[in-house]
Design a protein around this motif. Structure first.
Motif, short mmCIF file in Angstrom:
data_model
loop_
_atom_site.label_atom_id
_atom_site.label_comp_id
_atom_site.label_asym_id
_atom_site.label_seq_id
_atom_site.Cartn_x
_atom_site.Cartn_y
_atom_site.Cartn_z
N ALA A 1 -2.78 -4.00 -3.78
CA ALA A 1 -2.50 -4.25 -2.36
C ALA A 1 -3.67 -4.90 -1.64
O ALA A 1 -3.51 -5.39 -0.53
CB ALA A 1 -2.13 -2.94 -1.68
N ILE A 2 -4.85 -4.88 -2.28
CA ILE A 2 -6.04 -5.43 -1.64
C ILE A 2 -6.46 -6.70 -2.37
O ILE A 2 -6.56 -6.72 -3.59
CB ILE A 2 -7.21 -4.42 -1.66
CG1 ILE A 2 -6.76 -3.07 -1.09
CG2 ILE A 2 -8.39 -4.97 -0.87
CD1 ILE A 2 -7.84 -2.01 -1.10
N CYS B 1 -7.68 -0.32 -6.40
CA CYS B 1 -6.32 -0.18 -5.87
C CYS B 1 -5.28 -0.26 -7.01
O CYS B 1 -5.19 -1.29 -7.68
CB CYS B 1 -6.02 -1.26 -4.83
SG CYS B 1 -4.32 -1.15 -4.21
N PRO B 2 -4.50 0.78 -7.21
CA PRO B 2 -3.55 0.78 -8.32
C PRO B 2 -2.34 -0.10 -8.07
O PRO B 2 -1.55 -0.35 -8.99
CB PRO B 2 -3.14 2.26 -8.42
CG PRO B 2 -3.30 2.79 -7.04
CD PRO B 2 -4.47 2.04 -6.45
N CYS C 1 -9.07 3.60 -2.16
CA CYS C 1 -9.97 2.58 -1.60
C CYS C 1 -10.85 3.19 -0.51
O CYS C 1 -12.03 2.84 -0.38
CB CYS C 1 -9.16 1.41 -1.05
SG CYS C 1 -7.96 1.88 0.22
N CYS D 1 0.83 -1.21 0.00
CA CYS D 1 0.00 0.00 0.00
C CYS D 1 0.86 1.26 0.00
O CYS D 1 1.83 1.36 0.75
CB CYS D 1 -0.91 -0.01 1.24
SG CYS D 1 -1.84 1.52 1.46
N VAL D 2 0.48 2.22 -0.87
CA VAL D 2 1.21 3.48 -0.94
C VAL D 2 0.41 4.64 -0.33
O VAL D 2 0.79 5.80 -0.44
CB VAL D 2 1.61 3.83 -2.40
CG1 VAL D 2 2.62 2.81 -2.92
CG2 VAL D 2 0.38 3.90 -3.30
N GLY D 3 -0.73 4.32 0.26
CA GLY D 3 -1.50 5.34 0.96
C GLY D 3 -2.18 6.35 0.08
O GLY D 3 -2.42 7.49 0.50
N CYS D 4 -2.57 5.95 -1.15
CA CYS D 4 -3.20 6.91 -2.06
C CYS D 4 -4.61 7.28 -1.63
O CYS D 4 -5.14 8.31 -2.04
CB CYS D 4 -3.21 6.35 -3.48
SG CYS D 4 -4.31 4.92 -3.71
N GLY D 5 -5.26 6.42 -0.87
CA GLY D 5 -6.60 6.73 -0.35
C GLY D 5 -7.76 6.43 -1.28
O GLY D 5 -8.91 6.68 -0.93
N LEU E 1 -7.20 5.50 6.43
CA LEU E 1 -5.74 5.55 6.36
C LEU E 1 -5.21 5.77 7.76
O LEU E 1 -5.67 6.65 8.48
CB LEU E 1 -5.26 6.68 5.45
CG LEU E 1 -5.47 6.52 3.94
CD1 LEU E 1 -4.96 7.75 3.21
CD2 LEU E 1 -4.79 5.26 3.41
N ALA F 1 -3.59 1.95 4.29
CA ALA F 1 -5.02 1.64 4.37
C ALA F 1 -5.25 0.48 5.33
O ALA F 1 -4.46 -0.46 5.43
CB ALA F 1 -5.54 1.28 2.98
#
Ligand code: SF4
Ligand code: SF4
Length: 102
Positions: A53-54, A49-50, A15, A9-13, A26, A31
């Motif tokens: 990660a999910i 999710c790009p 999701c 996860c890169v924390g893009c938000g 977050l 996430a």
């Protein structure tokens, strides 16, 4: 239910924004799901999710115990990937322009 790989996860938000139940948040830029028992498995977060990660945890009768479902989205097609615990991968492609036929 879903699982989130905190190392990917890169924390893009994205999701967090798309979950219709507001179940994701977050925390420290990663996430997490507040309570996985509330998830009804719509897979909106899996698809958006790009980083993949999910994953959606498949039941024993669908993919075998421990199997996971990932989604790879593109403008023209959605590809579902089933990953079994022995490493076997199965791909299911959906042409977005034809999806309403089914
Ligand atoms: S699968 Fe659906 S309900 Fe469950 S956390 Fe993801 S977006 Fe929310
Ligand atoms: S969409 Fe994926 S990468 Fe972005 S915050 Fe959610 S789990 Fe992390």
């Amino acid at each position: 239910m879903i699982s989130i790989d905190e190392k990917i996860c890169v924390g893009c938000g994205q999701c967090v924004d798309i979950c219709p139940g507001n179940l994701l948040e977050l925390k420290n830029s990663v996430a997490r799901i507040r309570d996985v028992r509330d998830c009804w498995g719509c897979c909106a977060c899996v698809k958006i999710c790009p980083k993949n990660a999910i994953a959606y945890q498949l039941s024993a009768d669908l993919g075998g115990t421990g199997a996971k479902l990932f989604a790879h989205d593109s403008p023209t097609k959605l590809t579902w990937q089933i990953l079994k615990t022995d490493g076997e991968k199965t791909f299911l492609e959906v042409d977005k322009h034809q999806a309403n036929k089914f």
